[in-house]
Scaffold this active site. Structure first.
Site, PDB file in Angstrom:
ATOM      1  N   ARG A  59     -12.215   1.779 -63.449  1.00  0.00           N
ATOM      2  CA  ARG A  59     -11.621   0.735 -63.996  1.00  0.00           C
ATOM      3  C   ARG A  59     -10.563   0.291 -63.201  1.00  0.00           C
ATOM      4  O   ARG A  59     -10.571  -1.093 -63.074  1.00  0.00           O
ATOM      5  CB  ARG A  59     -11.407   0.993 -65.303  1.00  0.00           C
ATOM      6  CG  ARG A  59     -12.404   1.267 -66.573  1.00  0.00           C
ATOM      7  CD  ARG A  59     -12.268   2.343 -67.224  1.00  0.00           C
ATOM      8  NE  ARG A  59     -12.441   3.618 -66.658  1.00  0.00           N
ATOM      9  CZ  ARG A  59     -13.436   4.379 -66.665  1.00  0.00           C
ATOM     10  NH1 ARG A  59     -14.476   3.718 -67.172  1.00  0.00           N
ATOM     11  NH2 ARG A  59     -13.736   5.133 -66.064  1.00  0.00           N
ATOM     12  N   THR A  60      -9.710   0.930 -63.142  1.00  0.00           N
ATOM     13  CA  THR A  60      -8.265   0.467 -62.531  1.00  0.00           C
ATOM     14  C   THR A  60      -8.354  -0.282 -61.470  1.00  0.00           C
ATOM     15  O   THR A  60      -8.160  -1.390 -61.054  1.00  0.00           O
ATOM     16  CB  THR A  60      -7.168   1.500 -62.570  1.00  0.00           C
ATOM     17  OG1 THR A  60      -7.214   2.094 -63.719  1.00  0.00           O
ATOM     18  CG2 THR A  60      -5.840   0.834 -62.375  1.00  0.00           C
ATOM     19  N   LYS A  88      -5.918  11.824 -41.113  1.00  0.00           N
ATOM     20  CA  LYS A  88      -5.231  12.281 -39.895  1.00  0.00           C
ATOM     21  C   LYS A  88      -3.973  12.630 -39.962  1.00  0.00           C
ATOM     22  O   LYS A  88      -3.292  12.936 -39.013  1.00  0.00           O
ATOM     23  CB  LYS A  88      -5.417  11.128 -38.521  1.00  0.00           C
ATOM     24  CG  LYS A  88      -6.558  10.323 -38.402  1.00  0.00           C
ATOM     25  CD  LYS A  88      -6.286   9.207 -37.400  1.00  0.00           C
ATOM     26  CE  LYS A  88      -7.449   8.139 -37.505  1.00  0.00           C
ATOM     27  NZ  LYS A  88      -6.916   6.769 -36.885  1.00  0.00           N
ATOM     28  N   ARG A 109      -2.343   4.114 -56.725  1.00  0.00           N
ATOM     29  CA  ARG A 109      -2.498   5.286 -57.783  1.00  0.00           C
ATOM     30  C   ARG A 109      -2.368   6.600 -56.963  1.00  0.00           C
ATOM     31  O   ARG A 109      -2.811   6.615 -55.672  1.00  0.00           O
ATOM     32  CB  ARG A 109      -3.851   5.553 -58.260  1.00  0.00           C
ATOM     33  CG  ARG A 109      -4.397   6.631 -58.762  1.00  0.00           C
ATOM     34  CD  ARG A 109      -5.524   6.604 -59.453  1.00  0.00           C
ATOM     35  NE  ARG A 109      -5.272   5.702 -60.617  1.00  0.00           N
ATOM     36  CZ  ARG A 109      -6.394   5.628 -61.775  1.00  0.00           C
ATOM     37  NH1 ARG A 109      -7.307   6.393 -61.704  1.00  0.00           N
ATOM     38  NH2 ARG A 109      -6.043   4.801 -62.757  1.00  0.00           N
ATOM     39  N   HIS A 137       0.973   5.041 -66.839  1.00  0.00           N
ATOM     40  CA  HIS A 137      -0.061   4.205 -66.315  1.00  0.00           C
ATOM     41  C   HIS A 137       0.429   2.921 -67.167  1.00  0.00           C
ATOM     42  O   HIS A 137      -0.197   2.621 -68.118  1.00  0.00           O
ATOM     43  CB  HIS A 137      -1.336   4.815 -66.573  1.00  0.00           C
ATOM     44  CG  HIS A 137      -2.680   4.167 -66.353  1.00  0.00           C
ATOM     45  ND1 HIS A 137      -2.509   2.902 -65.621  1.00  0.00           N
ATOM     46  CD2 HIS A 137      -3.858   4.401 -66.317  1.00  0.00           C
ATOM     47  CE1 HIS A 137      -3.703   2.706 -65.042  1.00  0.00           C
ATOM     48  NE2 HIS A 137      -4.701   3.632 -65.363  1.00  0.00           N
TER      49      HIS A 137
HETATM   50  N1   CP Z   1      -8.419   4.223 -67.496  1.00  0.00           N
HETATM   51  C1   CP Z   1      -8.378   4.458 -66.148  1.00  0.00           C
HETATM   52  O1   CP Z   1      -7.544   4.576 -65.523  1.00  0.00           O
HETATM   53  O2   CP Z   1      -9.638   4.594 -65.786  1.00  0.00           O
HETATM   54  P1   CP Z   1      -9.868   4.954 -64.362  1.00  0.00           P
HETATM   55  O3   CP Z   1      -9.473   6.227 -63.907  1.00  0.00           O
HETATM   56  O4   CP Z   1     -11.396   4.576 -63.986  1.00  0.00           O
HETATM   57  O5   CP Z   1      -9.161   3.922 -63.313  1.00  0.00           O
END
Ligand code: CP
Length: 313
Positions: A59-60, A88, A109, A137
């Site tokens: 999603r993110t 590497k 992320r 998040h």
């Molecule tokens: N909610 C969320 O962060 O989903 P993803 O890990 O799929 O990005």
């Protein structure tokens, strides 16, 4: 109104003021209108985003890419870090410096809490935290809050029940702190087994604001009073001991039977993915469920709003 978000990084929900949340939410509503009427526009043409995802995401990652493209911006076509020189052995601080020369903002992320923040020490481009280990998040929390207000009309007076892995779940770390920064009139129930309790520093932050909190491991104790049921996955990837994970992964199961005592106007949220049946498939079609509809769409609109505000004065 002055856009105080322009050029800023977003690392934690504690970085954002209530006035800025209002600016972001107003822009999010405009983005919803834009997407539903025209699909998008070209306000971010000649801007480039690099999404550095050191951990998996559906999603993110996809919603940030979609957000940038719906606004006419460009992306560096990465999908994870597998085909980059990280393979590497290139260091994190060199990697972010390289991408900051090619892109106007970095969305990061990482499995380690604090890495997006660390990136801001090395570069001047804005950094957006797309989830850092068991840290935060913030963009997820923003659209979760937007969804709550959209669905229930207000925040004051609501009872919000966070269930599951409150220890490692970064979405609930961000959401709980965002909520209490905006309203002292919410009640927060923290429902988790002892091993997965909310970290003490976050509970302290909430308590400093005189918010009513109830900690329990028994969902039935609080379900009937709940207005927002926010269920989380037990985060397998954060456990050192896999047998401990196996014991805890299905500690809570939300199914039709469980929901019989819940309010008719309650909403059921989950940041997704659902990994161990913590919400049963039969609940997907319950009219109270928002995790497969507005919670997802609002993620796109909110990320469009943020990119627009960060990249456009
Ligand atoms: N909610 C969320 O962060 O989903 P993803 O890990 O799929 O990005």
């Amino acid at each position: 109104m002055i856009n105080t978000i322009f050029g800023k990084s977003l690392i934690s929900v504690l970085d954002i003021t209530p006035a800025e949340i209002k600016i972001i939410f107003d822009r999010t509503s405009q983005m919803r209108q834009l997407v539903t009427t025209k699909g998008g526009d070209d306000r971010l043409s000649h801007r480039i985003m690099a999404a550095l995802f050191y951990e998996p995401s559906t999603r993110t990652f996809s919603s940030f890419i979609s957000a940038m493209q719906r606004l006419g911006g460009g992306i560096i076509p990465l999908n994870g870090m597998k085909n980059t020189s990280v393979e590497k052995g290139e260091s994190f601080h060199h990697t972010v410096q390289v991408f900051s020369r090619y892109a106007d903002c970095l969305v990061i992320r990482h499995s380690e809490a604090g890495l997006p923040k660390l990136a801001t020490n090395y570069i001047t481009r804005p950094v957006i935290n797309a989830g850092d280990g068991f840290g935060e998040h913030p963009t997820q929390a923003l659209f979760d809050l937007y969804t709550i207000i959209e669905k229930l009309g207000h925040l004051d007076g609501l009872t919000i029940t966070l269930v599951g892995d409150l220890k490692f779940g970064r979405t609930v770390h961000s959401l709980s702190q965002l909520l209490v920064g905006l309203s002292t009139q919410v009640v927060i129930n923290l429902v988790a087994p002892t091993q997965l309790r909310m970290p003490a520093d976050i509970i302290e932050n909430i308590q400093k604001r005189n918010i009513k909190i109830l900690e329990t491991s028994n969902l039935d104790e609080v379900l009937a009073q709940t207005d927002v049921l926010y269920v989380t996955r037990v985060q397998k990837e954060r456990f050192d001991n896999i047998s401990e994970y196996e014991k805890l992964k299905s500690y809570y199961i939300v199914d039709k039977k469980k929901l019989k005592t819940a309010k008719k106007k309650m909403i059921i949220m989950h940041p997704l993915p659902i990994a161990a049946g913590e919400i049963q498939n039969e609940v997907d079609s319950d009219p109270r469920s928002v995790y497969l509809n507005s919670q997802l769409s609002n993620g796109l609109y909110l990320r469009m709003a943020l990119l627009d505000l960060i990249l456009n004065r």
